[in-house]
Design a protein around this motif. Structure first.
Motif, PDB file in Angstrom:
ATOM      1  N   LYS A   1       3.705   7.197 -13.564  1.00 27.56           N
ATOM      2  CA  LYS A   1       2.310   7.278 -13.570  1.00 27.56           C
ATOM      3  C   LYS A   1       2.101   8.981 -13.574  1.00 27.56           C
ATOM      4  CE  LYS A   1       0.294   3.124 -11.269  1.00 27.56           C
ATOM      5  NZ  LYS A   1      -0.505   2.569 -10.190  1.00 27.56           N
TER       6      LYS A   1
ATOM      7  N   ALA B   1      13.942   9.051   7.266  1.00 27.54           N
ATOM      8  CA  ALA B   1      15.101   9.946   6.887  1.00 27.54           C
ATOM      9  C   ALA B   1      15.463  10.786   8.133  1.00 27.54           C
ATOM     10  CB  ALA B   1      14.462  10.951   5.878  1.00 27.54           C
TER      11      ALA B   1
ATOM     12  N   HIS C   1       3.237  13.334  -2.895  1.00 24.22           N
ATOM     13  CA  HIS C   1       3.549  11.757  -2.521  1.00 24.22           C
ATOM     14  C   HIS C   1       2.773  11.374  -1.369  1.00 24.22           C
ATOM     15  CE1 HIS C   1       5.542   8.310  -2.061  1.00 24.22           C
ATOM     16  NE2 HIS C   1       5.516   7.970  -3.196  1.00 24.22           N
ATOM     17  N   HIS C   2       3.042  11.994  -0.424  1.00 22.48           N
ATOM     18  CA  HIS C   2       2.787  11.584   1.023  1.00 22.48           C
ATOM     19  C   HIS C   2       2.913  12.660   2.065  1.00 22.48           C
ATOM     20  CE1 HIS C   2       7.009  10.438   1.791  1.00 22.48           C
ATOM     21  NE2 HIS C   2       6.997  10.884   2.896  1.00 22.48           N
TER      22      HIS C   2
ATOM     23  N   GLU D   1       9.395  17.595   1.860  1.00 25.63           N
ATOM     24  CA  GLU D   1      10.380  16.703   1.494  1.00 25.63           C
ATOM     25  C   GLU D   1      10.252  16.322   0.109  1.00 25.63           C
ATOM     26  OE1 GLU D   1       9.527  12.248   2.582  1.00 25.63           O
ATOM     27  OE2 GLU D   1      11.369  12.187   3.483  1.00 25.63           O
TER      28      GLU D   1
ATOM     29  N   LYS E   1      -4.857   3.335  -0.306  1.00 22.29           N
ATOM     30  CA  LYS E   1      -6.161   3.029  -0.759  1.00 22.29           C
ATOM     31  C   LYS E   1      -7.165   2.787   0.693  1.00 22.29           C
ATOM     32  CE  LYS E   1      -7.010   2.410  -4.654  1.00 22.29           C
ATOM     33  NZ  LYS E   1      -7.415   3.470  -5.292  1.00 22.29           N
TER      34      LYS E   1
HETATM   35  C1  LIG Z   1      11.089   6.509   4.877  1.00 25.33           C
HETATM   36  C2  LIG Z   1      12.232   7.569   4.224  1.00 25.33           C
HETATM   37  C3  LIG Z   1      11.326   8.796   3.916  1.00 25.33           C
HETATM   38  C4  LIG Z   1      11.019   9.552   5.251  1.00 25.33           C
HETATM   39  O1  LIG Z   1      10.177  10.555   5.328  1.00 25.33           O
HETATM   40  O2  LIG Z   1      11.348   9.246   6.141  1.00 25.33           O
HETATM   41  C5  LIG Z   1      10.148   8.817   2.794  1.00 25.33           C
HETATM   42  O3  LIG Z   1       9.277   9.078   2.993  1.00 25.33           O
HETATM   43  S1  LIG Z   1      10.721   7.747   1.699  1.00 25.33           S
HETATM   44  C6  LIG Z   1       8.972   7.548   0.708  1.00 25.33           C
HETATM   45  C7  LIG Z   1       9.056   6.572  -0.365  1.00 25.33           C
HETATM   46  N1  LIG Z   1       8.719   5.521   0.183  1.00 25.33           N
HETATM   47  C8  LIG Z   1       7.602   4.879   0.281  1.00 25.33           C
HETATM   48  O4  LIG Z   1       6.616   5.313  -0.532  1.00 25.33           O
HETATM   49  C9  LIG Z   1       7.286   3.517   1.087  1.00 25.33           C
HETATM   50  C10 LIG Z   1       5.729   3.506   1.023  1.00 25.33           C
HETATM   51  N2  LIG Z   1       5.001   3.176  -0.459  1.00 25.33           N
HETATM   52  C11 LIG Z   1       4.846   1.903  -1.055  1.00 25.33           C
HETATM   53  O5  LIG Z   1       4.971   0.974  -0.372  1.00 25.33           O
HETATM   54  C12 LIG Z   1       4.319   2.054  -2.387  1.00 25.33           C
HETATM   55  O6  LIG Z   1       4.851   3.218  -3.009  1.00 25.33           O
HETATM   56  C13 LIG Z   1       2.650   1.913  -2.564  1.00 25.33           C
HETATM   57  C14 LIG Z   1       2.087   0.695  -2.030  1.00 25.33           C
HETATM   58  C15 LIG Z   1       1.985   2.977  -1.649  1.00 25.33           C
HETATM   59  C16 LIG Z   1       2.336   2.053  -3.970  1.00 25.33           C
HETATM   60  O7  LIG Z   1       3.196   0.893  -4.764  1.00 25.33           O
HETATM   61  P1  LIG Z   1       3.102   0.774  -6.080  1.00 25.33           P
HETATM   62  O8  LIG Z   1       3.099   2.126  -6.931  1.00 25.33           O
HETATM   63  O9  LIG Z   1       3.815  -0.347  -6.701  1.00 25.33           O
HETATM   64  O10 LIG Z   1       1.634   0.334  -6.458  1.00 25.33           O
HETATM   65  P2  LIG Z   1       0.479   0.519  -7.311  1.00 25.33           P
HETATM   66  O11 LIG Z   1       1.031   1.631  -8.572  1.00 25.33           O
HETATM   67  O12 LIG Z   1      -0.328  -0.388  -7.714  1.00 25.33           O
HETATM   68  O13 LIG Z   1      -0.507   1.427  -6.523  1.00 25.33           O
HETATM   69  C17 LIG Z   1      -1.662   0.849  -5.616  1.00 25.33           C
HETATM   70  C18 LIG Z   1      -2.589   2.041  -5.777  1.00 25.33           C
HETATM   71  O14 LIG Z   1      -2.127   2.832  -4.744  1.00 25.33           O
HETATM   72  C19 LIG Z   1      -1.981   4.130  -5.651  1.00 25.33           C
HETATM   73  N3  LIG Z   1      -0.769   5.019  -4.885  1.00 25.33           N
HETATM   74  C20 LIG Z   1       0.225   4.699  -5.344  1.00 25.33           C
HETATM   75  N4  LIG Z   1       1.247   5.515  -4.840  1.00 25.33           N
HETATM   76  C21 LIG Z   1       0.357   6.644  -4.574  1.00 25.33           C
HETATM   77  C22 LIG Z   1       0.572   7.718  -3.496  1.00 25.33           C
HETATM   78  N5  LIG Z   1       1.775   7.979  -3.037  1.00 25.33           N
HETATM   79  N6  LIG Z   1      -0.527   8.481  -3.048  1.00 25.33           N
HETATM   80  C23 LIG Z   1      -1.685   7.950  -3.523  1.00 25.33           C
HETATM   81  N7  LIG Z   1      -2.150   6.860  -3.910  1.00 25.33           N
HETATM   82  C24 LIG Z   1      -0.976   6.117  -4.413  1.00 25.33           C
HETATM   83  C25 LIG Z   1      -1.925   3.932  -7.134  1.00 25.33           C
HETATM   84  O15 LIG Z   1      -2.475   4.926  -7.778  1.00 25.33           O
HETATM   85  C26 LIG Z   1      -2.955   2.709  -7.135  1.00 25.33           C
HETATM   86  O16 LIG Z   1      -4.308   3.115  -7.131  1.00 25.33           O
HETATM   87  P3  LIG Z   1      -5.236   2.345  -8.136  1.00 25.33           P
HETATM   88  O17 LIG Z   1      -6.374   3.135  -7.897  1.00 25.33           O
HETATM   89  O18 LIG Z   1      -5.360   1.071  -7.876  1.00 25.33           O
HETATM   90  O19 LIG Z   1      -4.735   2.877  -9.559  1.00 25.33           O
END
Ligand SMILES: CC[C@H](C(=O)O)C(=O)SCCNC(=O)CCNC(=O)[C@H](O)C(C)(C)COP(=O)(O)OP(=O)(O)OC[C@H]1O[C@@H](n2cnc3c(N)ncnc32)[C@H](O)[C@@H]1OP(=O)(O)O
Ligand SMILES: [Co+2]
Length: 160
Positions: A98, A137, A105-106, A81, A148
């Motif tokens: 970042k 999607a 991403h996931h 994706e 985390k």
């Molecule tokens: C649903 C439609 C489609 C589908 O397949 O059907 C999709 O997949 S859409 C994809 C996009 N939507 C999302 O990603 C929704 C869920 N994501 C979130 O809620 C946020 O992105 C979140 C909470 C994961 C991160 O939010 P944000 O970036 O604002 O927070 P921080 O930067 O403070 O991050 C906190 C902490 O998490 C680490 N982080 C952030 N993103 C990722 C990631 N993708 N993978 C791994 N780790 C991630 C970030 O580095 C921070 O870590 P720290 O050690 O505290 O620095």
């Protein structure tokens, strides 16, 4: 054998392994539905998989409720994706701020009962990033688990 917090006897560790494998009767984990890649250049990433690697790719699809534009790369056993930011409050823009070149991403794993899965992960102190599943999607209910709490990986569960 020491597993994380302190030393346990082998029998305790064996019991822990066995206990953690108790199958749930309410839901089960299924196929890997997709691996998501955030990209700063959707056209270039699409061309890489379509023109260089010869994959079949979908048309771009805007998902404003999720703040993304997606392109799916169809593989034999799963999908990629490709994700590009859409709108002003995109989680992908935060990620790209970042990770300038983009990146993994996931992962999205299918479950047969998303509500039961949410109850179980919450019982294990894994945070769900929405109170209720949202439509993803593929028009199916999805929920994201906090990276985390998942060894640094953003995990998406999709009810298939
Ligand atoms: C649903 C439609 C489609 C589908 O397949 O059907 C999709 O997949 S859409 C994809 C996009 N939507 C999302 O990603 C929704 C869920 N994501 C979130 O809620 C946020 O992105 C979140 C909470 C994961 C991160 O939010 P944000 O970036 O604002 O927070 P921080 O930067 O403070 O991050 C906190 C902490 O998490 C680490 N982080 C952030 N993103 C990722 C990631 N993708 N993978 C791994 N780790 C991630 C970030 O580095 C921070 O870590 P720290 O050690 O505290 O620095
Ligand atoms: Co996804």
């Amino acid at each position: 054998m020491s597993l994380g917090g302190g030393t346990r006897t082998l029998s305790q560790s064996a019991w822990m392994c066995q206990a953690s494998q108790v199958p749930s009767t309410l839901w089960k984990l299924g196929r890997l539905n997709h691996v998501a890649i955030a990209t700063p250049n959707l056209e270039a990433s699409t061309a890489l998989y379509r023109d260089v690697l010869g994959a079949q790719v979908s048309q771009p699809e805007d998902l404003p409720e999720h703040g993304v534009t997606t392109v799916f790369v169809i593989l034999d056993n799963t999908k990629l994706e490709l994700l590009y930011p859409l709108g002003n409050n995109s989680p992908i823009q935060n990620f790209l701020d970042k990770n300038k070149s983009g990146g993994l991403h996931h992962v999205c794993i299918e479950v047969d009962n998303i509500q039961a899965a949410m109850e179980e992960v919450k019982a294990h102190k894994v945070r769900c990033l929405s109170k209720e599943p949202r439509i993803g999607a593929h028009g199916k209910p999805v929920v994201f688990l906090h990276p985390k709490d998942c060894a640094g990986v953003l995990v998406e569960l999709e009810e298939a």
